[in-house]
Design an enzyme around this catalytic site. Structure first.
Site, PDB file in Angstrom:
ATOM      1  N   ARG A 178      -2.703   4.766  14.534  1.00 25.45           N
ATOM      2  CA  ARG A 178      -2.801   3.958  13.312  1.00 25.45           C
ATOM      3  C   ARG A 178      -1.842   2.773  13.422  1.00 25.45           C
ATOM      4  O   ARG A 178      -0.664   2.956  13.722  1.00 25.45           O
ATOM      5  CB  ARG A 178      -2.429   4.776  12.072  1.00 25.45           C
ATOM      6  CG  ARG A 178      -2.876   4.074  10.760  1.00 25.45           C
ATOM      7  CD  ARG A 178      -2.364   4.792   9.523  1.00 25.45           C
ATOM      8  NE  ARG A 178      -0.944   4.631   9.395  1.00 25.45           N
ATOM      9  CZ  ARG A 178      -0.087   5.626   9.132  1.00 25.45           C
ATOM     10  NH1 ARG A 178      -0.500   6.865   8.978  1.00 25.45           N
ATOM     11  NH2 ARG A 178       1.209   5.384   9.041  1.00 25.45           N
ATOM     12  N   GLU A 213       4.297  -1.393  12.440  1.00 19.17           N
ATOM     13  CA  GLU A 213       4.483  -0.511  13.597  1.00 19.17           C
ATOM     14  C   GLU A 213       3.142   0.065  14.034  1.00 19.17           C
ATOM     15  O   GLU A 213       2.139  -0.021  13.314  1.00 19.17           O
ATOM     16  CB  GLU A 213       5.457   0.626  13.278  1.00 19.17           C
ATOM     17  CG  GLU A 213       4.926   1.581  12.229  1.00 19.17           C
ATOM     18  CD  GLU A 213       5.478   3.002  12.335  1.00 19.17           C
ATOM     19  OE1 GLU A 213       6.061   3.374  13.358  1.00 19.17           O
ATOM     20  OE2 GLU A 213       5.283   3.749  11.365  1.00 19.17           O
ATOM     21  N   ASN A 269       1.497   3.623  15.296  1.00 23.17           N
ATOM     22  CA  ASN A 269       1.735   5.070  15.358  1.00 23.17           C
ATOM     23  C   ASN A 269       0.811   5.697  16.393  1.00 23.17           C
ATOM     24  O   ASN A 269      -0.410   5.575  16.290  1.00 23.17           O
ATOM     25  CB  ASN A 269       1.443   5.709  13.995  1.00 23.17           C
ATOM     26  CG  ASN A 269       2.323   5.127  12.903  1.00 23.17           C
ATOM     27  OD1 ASN A 269       3.474   5.508  12.764  1.00 23.17           O
ATOM     28  ND2 ASN A 269       1.784   4.181  12.142  1.00 23.17           N
ATOM     29  N   SER A 316      -0.675  10.295  10.090  1.00 23.80           N
ATOM     30  CA  SER A 316      -1.169  11.169   9.019  1.00 23.80           C
ATOM     31  C   SER A 316      -1.820  10.400   7.877  1.00 23.80           C
ATOM     32  O   SER A 316      -1.858   9.179   7.868  1.00 23.80           O
ATOM     33  CB  SER A 316      -0.030  12.047   8.511  1.00 23.80           C
ATOM     34  OG  SER A 316       1.030  11.241   8.122  1.00 23.80           O
ATOM     35  N   LYS A 350       9.495   2.061  18.995  1.00 22.51           N
ATOM     36  CA  LYS A 350       9.707   0.702  18.476  1.00 22.51           C
ATOM     37  C   LYS A 350      10.156  -0.248  19.592  1.00 22.51           C
ATOM     38  O   LYS A 350       9.878  -1.447  19.551  1.00 22.51           O
ATOM     39  CB  LYS A 350      10.739   0.725  17.347  1.00 22.51           C
ATOM     40  CG  LYS A 350      10.121   0.905  15.960  1.00 22.51           C
ATOM     41  CD  LYS A 350      10.117   2.285  15.464  1.00 22.51           C
ATOM     42  CE  LYS A 350       9.452   2.457  14.129  1.00 22.51           C
ATOM     43  NZ  LYS A 350       9.083   3.841  13.860  1.00 22.51           N
ATOM     44  N   LYS A 355      16.015  -1.021  13.323  1.00 22.00           N
ATOM     45  CA  LYS A 355      15.225   0.209  13.491  1.00 22.00           C
ATOM     46  C   LYS A 355      15.654   1.024  14.706  1.00 22.00           C
ATOM     47  O   LYS A 355      15.707   0.502  15.815  1.00 22.00           O
ATOM     48  CB  LYS A 355      13.748  -0.150  13.678  1.00 22.00           C
ATOM     49  CG  LYS A 355      13.111  -0.856  12.501  1.00 22.00           C
ATOM     50  CD  LYS A 355      11.623  -1.031  12.749  1.00 22.00           C
ATOM     51  CE  LYS A 355      10.904  -1.448  11.491  1.00 22.00           C
ATOM     52  NZ  LYS A 355       9.455  -1.389  11.650  1.00 22.00           N
ATOM     53  N   GLU A 375      10.437   8.228  13.943  1.00 16.72           N
ATOM     54  CA  GLU A 375       9.191   8.189  13.186  1.00 16.72           C
ATOM     55  C   GLU A 375       9.377   8.993  11.911  1.00 16.72           C
ATOM     56  O   GLU A 375      10.260   9.832  11.816  1.00 16.72           O
ATOM     57  CB  GLU A 375       8.050   8.826  13.987  1.00 16.72           C
ATOM     58  CG  GLU A 375       7.817   8.213  15.344  1.00 16.72           C
ATOM     59  CD  GLU A 375       7.348   6.784  15.269  1.00 16.72           C
ATOM     60  OE1 GLU A 375       6.660   6.430  14.300  1.00 16.72           O
ATOM     61  OE2 GLU A 375       7.707   6.002  16.163  1.00 16.72           O
ATOM     62  N   GLY A 376       8.499   8.760  10.950  1.00 18.44           N
ATOM     63  CA  GLY A 376       8.450   9.641   9.792  1.00 18.44           C
ATOM     64  C   GLY A 376       9.136   9.093   8.551  1.00 18.44           C
ATOM     65  O   GLY A 376       9.152   9.749   7.514  1.00 18.44           O
ATOM     66  N   ARG A 390      -0.992   2.149   1.439  1.00 17.65           N
ATOM     67  CA  ARG A 390       0.128   2.802   0.757  1.00 17.65           C
ATOM     68  C   ARG A 390       0.853   1.757  -0.071  1.00 17.65           C
ATOM     69  O   ARG A 390       1.090   0.640   0.390  1.00 17.65           O
ATOM     70  CB  ARG A 390       1.100   3.403   1.779  1.00 17.65           C
ATOM     71  CG  ARG A 390       0.522   4.603   2.493  1.00 17.65           C
ATOM     72  CD  ARG A 390       1.404   5.045   3.624  1.00 17.65           C
ATOM     73  NE  ARG A 390       1.493   4.034   4.658  1.00 17.65           N
ATOM     74  CZ  ARG A 390       2.232   4.146   5.756  1.00 17.65           C
ATOM     75  NH1 ARG A 390       2.970   5.197   5.953  1.00 17.65           N
ATOM     76  NH2 ARG A 390       2.243   3.190   6.660  1.00 17.65           N
TER      77      ARG A 390
HETATM   78  P1  ADP Z   1       8.474   4.908  10.533  1.00 17.97           P
HETATM   79  O1  ADP Z   1       8.136   5.225  11.934  1.00 17.97           O
HETATM   80  O2  ADP Z   1       9.659   5.625  10.025  1.00 17.97           O
HETATM   81  O3  ADP Z   1       7.277   5.003   9.622  1.00 17.97           O
HETATM   82  P2  ADP Z   1       8.324   2.038  10.054  1.00 17.97           P
HETATM   83  O4  ADP Z   1       8.537   0.989  11.067  1.00 17.97           O
HETATM   84  O5  ADP Z   1       6.915   2.226   9.610  1.00 17.97           O
HETATM   85  O6  ADP Z   1       8.954   3.380  10.594  1.00 17.97           O
HETATM   86  O7  ADP Z   1       9.227   1.730   8.799  1.00 17.97           O
HETATM   87  C1  ADP Z   1       9.201   2.508   7.630  1.00 17.97           C
HETATM   88  C2  ADP Z   1       8.934   1.642   6.415  1.00 17.97           C
HETATM   89  O8  ADP Z   1       9.913   0.623   6.305  1.00 17.97           O
HETATM   90  C3  ADP Z   1       7.602   0.916   6.446  1.00 17.97           C
HETATM   91  O9  ADP Z   1       6.579   1.741   5.943  1.00 17.97           O
HETATM   92  C4  ADP Z   1       7.870  -0.297   5.575  1.00 17.97           C
HETATM   93  O10 ADP Z   1       7.713   0.019   4.208  1.00 17.97           O
HETATM   94  C5  ADP Z   1       9.336  -0.580   5.845  1.00 17.97           C
HETATM   95  N1  ADP Z   1       9.453  -1.594   6.908  1.00 17.97           N
HETATM   96  C6  ADP Z   1       9.438  -1.363   8.226  1.00 17.97           C
HETATM   97  N2  ADP Z   1       9.534  -2.514   8.926  1.00 17.97           N
HETATM   98  C7  ADP Z   1       9.621  -3.493   8.024  1.00 17.97           C
HETATM   99  C8  ADP Z   1       9.755  -4.916   8.104  1.00 17.97           C
HETATM  100  N3  ADP Z   1       9.826  -5.539   9.282  1.00 17.97           N
HETATM  101  N4  ADP Z   1       9.811  -5.614   6.956  1.00 17.97           N
HETATM  102  C9  ADP Z   1       9.766  -4.997   5.755  1.00 17.97           C
HETATM  103  N5  ADP Z   1       9.639  -3.662   5.613  1.00 17.97           N
HETATM  104  C10 ADP Z   1       9.579  -2.909   6.719  1.00 17.97           C
HETATM  105 MG    MG Z   2       5.662   3.807   9.421  1.00 17.39          MG
END
Ligand code: ADP
Ligand code: MG
Length: 508
Positions: A119, A150, A152, A157, A346, A398, A402-403, A483
């Protein structure tokens, strides 16, 4: 329910309709007390630009292919993650298994097929203009107007529950048209004199994701049966294993895939934790084929689908690592393999955005399409640290996790960067902060609590892929996940409690 009862606020009435629909149709998540409650959702679908939705959908099969190709270039993958592994034991462990299993020589047959149920997540980037106005539709056709958050590659899920959310919102829009129009009016979206069902795109996550698994199951069987192995005649039941957490709350989402596999393909699914598998799984090598069995060889595992295993907490002891390696070394088709999982790091996302790397893996035309959605991604070095300390609000820091709930935002970024050792730097990336446009929304939490708020949305598009490095057996876009979270909350994620499920009402 009677909507003419003016005593009852409109959203309370809609809430009850949703809670009942959710119960009757399985739009549910487990509570810790072993019961179920409604999956958190928006009362009405959020508006979403049609062009962004369609472009994001069109990227799904390209990202599928990219992930598979990256995962097969092991030397590049391992080399790229070298510094990250030095600062992150979890990545290091995965690389060790990857090397041991894939780079070993010998006669033992390796499974070439890899299954990806991926995803890709996006947010629209719409920072305020010079007058401070933010528009959902500003610059949508400009390059980079929606950016990838990102990618996945393991345990992606909410595909199942997103299909259900789409069904729910379609029902609500059709059944309670007038009330929904009033609701949009209440939210300040005044140009809705009537709602249009064709603006709610259908989503086929359950169908396509399980079709991917069924294809893998079929390929495994055809392959193994054609080998005429002595133990082919044994009576072991052929199955798919879902690797799950023992205290999982998102079980319905997983069961929807399981039931579809059985209903349409009659494929039995076994749900097992890594801890359980460490006791019940074994590999038996026959004519150099390392078959994976469960429960004293009464079940032969054709496909392993990981809905756990993406974070260090999944491996409390060496036993869980041991069985992960056992599975990796087996002939079962993995979703994902460890190289696939590593491509979702990442750090790989950051490296793929640097000049000349995408070109190793994709055609010129695909490179152009994919690059458009890359945000600014930076390795953590003196230059990026200086920039992030000066303007932390323009970055997200970051780690390779994940999660949800692991990133650093705002003033936490300089704090964290200043205490970071040189070794640790490799374990993090800095990312341009994306500023999605906010819109008024009504969020319905687990248990029925209503919250009115300005809210931000993140769109995910699922894809399913099965390939052996030469032939693409299956490469399909599945469906979407929208979401939505309260504006001002940095993190996202439904399971982690930050966001609710939504449906895109595509306009424009
Ligand atoms: P995870 O693997 O924990 O899901 P993500 O990269 O999806 O990591 O980050 C988690 C959440 O943080 C995302 O769902 C989003 O809401 C927020 N986020 C992540 N990257 C960004 C970004 N570059 N700008 C703004 N919000 C972000
Ligand atoms: Mg995410």
């Amino acid at each position: 329910m009677d909507f003419t009862n003016k005593e009852e606020p409109l959203h309370t009435a809609l809430k009850h309709a949703i809670m009942d629909w959710a119960s009757a149709n399985g739009l549910l998540v487990r509570t810790n007390e072993d019961g179920f409650t409604n999956c958190p959702v928006t009362l009405v679908p959020s508006l979403y630009p049609r062009q962004v939705y369609e472009e994001a959908c069109n990227l799904a099969t390209i990202f599928n292919r990219l992930i598979d190709r990256c995962s097969r270039d092991l030397n590049w993958l391992v080399e790229t993650l070298e510094e990250t592994a030095a600062g992150d034991d979890f990545i290091m462990r995965q690389i060790q298994i990857c090397k041991k299993v894939n780079m070993s020589t010998g006669n033992i047959k390796k499974q070439k097929l890899q299954l990806g149920l991926n995803r890709s997540d996006y947010m629209i980037h719409a920072p305020p203009d010079s007058e401070g106005n933010v528009s959902l539709f500003k610059n949508i056709s400009d390059q980079g107007s929606f950016l990838q958050v990102e990618l996945n590659t393991i345990a992606s899920s909410f595909g199942g529950l997103s299909d259900k959310t789409c069904d729910l919102h379609r029902f609500m829009l059709k059944r309670y048209q007038e009330e929904i129009v009033q609701c949009y009016d209440f939210l300040g979206k005044r140009n809705f004199s009537k709602v249009n069902l064709s603006s709610l795109p259908l989503t086929k996550n359950i169908e396509i994701l399980s079709q991917g698994m069924a294809e893998a199951f079929k390929c495994y069987q055809n392959d193994v049966m054609s080998k005429d192995l002595p133990n082919n005649s044994e009576n072991a039941e052929k199955c798919v294993v879902f690797v799950v957490q023992e205290d999982e709350t998102n079980t319905v989402d997983q069961r929807l895939l399981e039931y579809e596999l059985f209903r349409t393909y009659e494929i039995p699914v076994m749900r097992r934790s890594l801890t359980n598998l460490s006791k019940s799984a074994e590999v038996v090598i026959t004519e150099n084929v390392p078959k994976l069995f469960l429960d004293n060889r009464t079940k032969e595992v054709c496909v392993v689908y990981f809905r756990d295993g993406y974070s260090p907490s999944a491996y409390p002891t060496e036993a869980e690592w041991g069985v992960r390696e056992l599975i990796e070394s087996s002939y079962a088709i993995k979703c994902p393999t460890i190289p696939y999982q590593l491509v979702g790091a990442k750090k790989i996302q950051q490296v793929l955005s640097s000049a000349g790397i995408l070109e190793k893996f994709l055609s010129k035309e695909d490179v152009q399409k994919v690059r458009r959605c890359f945000a600014g991604l930076y390795e953590v070095n003196d230059d990026s640290i200086a920039a992030a300390i000066e303007n932390p609000e323009h970055f997200v820091l970051k780690p390779q996790r994940e999660g949800g709930g692991n990133n650093f935002y705002g003033q936490d970024i300089p704090k964290k960067l200043k205490q970071m050792s040189i070794l640790e730097r490799g374990a993090y990336i800095l990312m341009q902060r994306i500023f999605p446009p906010a819109q008024n929304s009504i969020l319905l939490a687990k248990g029925g609590q209503i919250k009115l708020s300005k809210a931000l949305s993140e769109l995910g598009i699922y894809g399913a892929y099965l390939g052996d490095g030469t032939t693409e057996h299956f490469n399909e876009k599945a469906g979407h996940l929208l979401r939505t979270k309260v504006d001002g909350v940095d993190e996202g994620g439904v399971a982690s409690g930050f966001a609710v499920l939504d449906s895109p009402y595509v306009v424009g």
